[in-house]
Design an enzyme around this catalytic site. Sequence first.
Site, PDB file in Angstrom:
ATOM      1  N   ASP A  52      20.309  -3.572 -19.446  1.00  0.00           N
ATOM      2  CA  ASP A  52      20.425  -4.523 -18.336  1.00  0.00           C
ATOM      3  C   ASP A  52      19.474  -5.688 -18.594  1.00  0.00           C
ATOM      4  OD1 ASP A  52      20.602  -5.850 -15.949  1.00  0.00           O
ATOM      5  OD2 ASP A  52      19.962  -4.162 -14.706  1.00  0.00           O
TER       6      ASP A  52
ATOM      7  N   CYS B 206      -6.240  -3.080   1.142  1.00  0.00           N
ATOM      8  CA  CYS B 206      -5.270  -2.841   2.204  1.00  0.00           C
ATOM      9  C   CYS B 206      -5.895  -3.181   3.558  1.00  0.00           C
ATOM     10  CB  CYS B 206      -4.799  -1.393   2.209  1.00  0.00           C
ATOM     11  SG  CYS B 206      -3.655  -1.064   3.568  1.00  0.00           S
TER      12      CYS B 206
ATOM     13  N   CYS C 120       0.854  -1.180   0.000  1.00  0.00           N
ATOM     14  CA  CYS C 120       0.000   0.000   0.000  1.00  0.00           C
ATOM     15  C   CYS C 120       0.892   1.234   0.000  1.00  0.00           C
ATOM     16  CB  CYS C 120      -0.895  -0.016   1.231  1.00  0.00           C
ATOM     17  SG  CYS C 120      -1.909   1.455   1.361  1.00  0.00           S
TER      18      CYS C 120
ATOM     19  N   CYS D 202      -0.051   3.562   3.384  1.00  0.00           N
ATOM     20  CA  CYS D 202       0.360   3.253   4.750  1.00  0.00           C
ATOM     21  C   CYS D 202       1.505   2.250   4.794  1.00  0.00           C
ATOM     22  CB  CYS D 202      -0.831   2.747   5.551  1.00  0.00           C
ATOM     23  SG  CYS D 202      -1.350   1.094   5.087  1.00  0.00           S
TER      24      CYS D 202
HETATM   25 ZN    ZN Z   1      -2.978   1.063   3.370  1.00  0.00          ZN
END
Ligand code: ZN
Lengths: 462, 244
Positions: A352, A226, A204, A207
């Site tokens: 790469d 979440c 998330c 948070c």
């Molecule tokens: Zn969250």
Amino acid sequence: MLGIWLGKLALWLLRLLGRGATSFPGRLALRVSPGLLGRLGGQLRRCVVVTGTNGKTTTASLLAAALNAEGPWLHNTEGANMAQGLTTALLAHTSWTGRLRVRQAVLEVDEATLPGVIDKLPVRVLVLTNVFRDQLDRYGELDTTMQKILDAVRRSKATLVVNGDDPLARHIALEGGRPVSYYGLNPAQAAQPHRDQTRDGAFCLRCGARLAYDGFFYGGLGLYDCPSCDFCRPHPDFLGSYEDGLLRVVHGNRPPQVFRLPVRGLYNAYNALAAIAAARVVGLDSDTIRAGLARFRPPLGRMQPYATSPETVLNLVKNPTGCDSVLQAITSEHGAKVVCIAINDLAADGRDVSWLWDADFETLVEAGDVRLCVTSGLRAEDMAVRMKYAGMAPDAIVCIPDLEGALRFSLAAARDAGDLPVYALTTYTALYPAAAILRRLEAEARPAGATGGRAVQERGTA
Amino acid sequence: MARPLRILHLYPDLLNLYADRGNILVLRRRCEWRGIPVEVQPVPRGERPDLAHAHLVLLGGGSDREQMLVAETLRGMREDLRAAVEAGLPLLAVCGGYQLLGHFYELADGRRVEGLGLLDLETTAGRTRLIGNIAIESPAFGTIVGFENHAGRTRHRHEPLGRVLAGHGNNGEDGWEGVRYRNVIGTYIHGPLLPKNPALADHLIRTALEYAGEPADLAPLPDDLEQAAQQAVLERRLPAARTR
Ligand SMILES: [Zn+2]
């Protein structure tokens, strides 16, 4: 004006030489007139931009096909999605006096280029397909890409059309402060992952908690939520269900609309859903969109068949998630087969090649029906090592750096094994050479003295 | 051996920028091909690794944000880590993981993130990213090739992993790349590191077996493809490395 003349002259010369319009005329014109993109872009009445890591070329092409059913829209060619390429696309429709003749544009724009061009184009609708890991050496890191797209969104006056199944795209939509329409796939089509695939969107961004997934569509796209804040997958405004080449789209309370798709595979269903949602937001009705999609010709290297002997199917691969969707499309076509993988490491491919180890080449081994894997390109040896550690038997791996040699060897081996199909996968700079070689091999595959011998020759030299 | 060799892969959910999955796969296969039982344990974010039962630890690189989350978790067990390293625990740290071993590393905006202090090493931020193919010559492992992509400039007071033949290395100035301290190897080289450098992969397996108290005589494996891949990078991408 000098910039326009030089650019147009370059365009005209390239056409005379039989070359397609690339970034070159735009680069030349911008060097002389740095403000040219803004001057031409300012003449547009409306502009739709498609950006994101994967699927932007197919989405923009499908959208252009749909929009062209309503009236002329100009469109940039595949891969020419930075400032120079956009300028080339506009120059192609500009008079020698600097007047733009087509006043609506649908443009595929590179994510890192977006902030630099967003103020120069009247972007009404901005489509964001997804944000995955792509070419780290070009952008530094993923967070930088996110920030660039977000900056551009905030400065734009666009309505967003966003893939709600992608948590990173959702985050940009929430933070961008612009009106949003989400599209997404039917939860009934989500699958449990069979392996720990790379997941860039697994956390998330609000948070920092690990996102919970009820199911995945592909890559990090899925039914996320979440557990520790209110960040979650939105209910899509355009909900798509894909089966057997048909995409059923439900928009709000309206009756469902069914579209026959001109492209193969689930990841292309996503691209079609994005294009249909964007066309609806622009104001087209479903019948017009349907008519436009029916005229669509798939771009180079998207499960593209060639009538070589036996058949070859050509695919572009460029990053782990895009590569996994191609591998999924290949393994879902059952039966014994030969696979030829050409990996280059030039600037346009990404220098790469670490990404080869994030892509799920194990699925080719697990499928159990890949008889031979021929590796080619400037990184043929790296790819051979990758297949060895994926679990392929060493005697089923053949390394031939020369592209034509590799394709010829693959076809000969496939013929000897009983006319097995050959699936060719190439990175960007190997794609056009591979297509040219395959067209030649198509011509060779026709019986000698057959009618249309002249046509054979013409195709052969195309 | 009765117990499997246990490899801890630290925070693959956060530190997955440079295909460390490839390093794990190479270690796993090279053990399997020799009949050495092996167990790879991914340590998820926020969790502290169980060092007492580990024989080899891998620490990769991630974006700045993810790297800081990792630093936070690992700083809480700094003393355990130090004790394990001093006791000879094999540890391979790549890119961001390498920077984390030192006293601090500096972000692009100048902020300093406190490291684990396991090594006498520090990393400052450079204005440009050092990007490209790289080849080094290591006294212990011969030629090592790969790709580097880092803004950090690292300096330390230990033995380096090798001398730069072509590319940038630790800081683009002193000609050294990586670090060796006891059984710790730190490096900016990915690509990933181990597939094209099987001697280094086998060294890690050997030291892990020794640390586990198991016999460490490794049967040789056919490495033609791996050697061809290393040669191809040298010939096509780093011709300068061959004349040094
Ligand atoms: Zn969250």
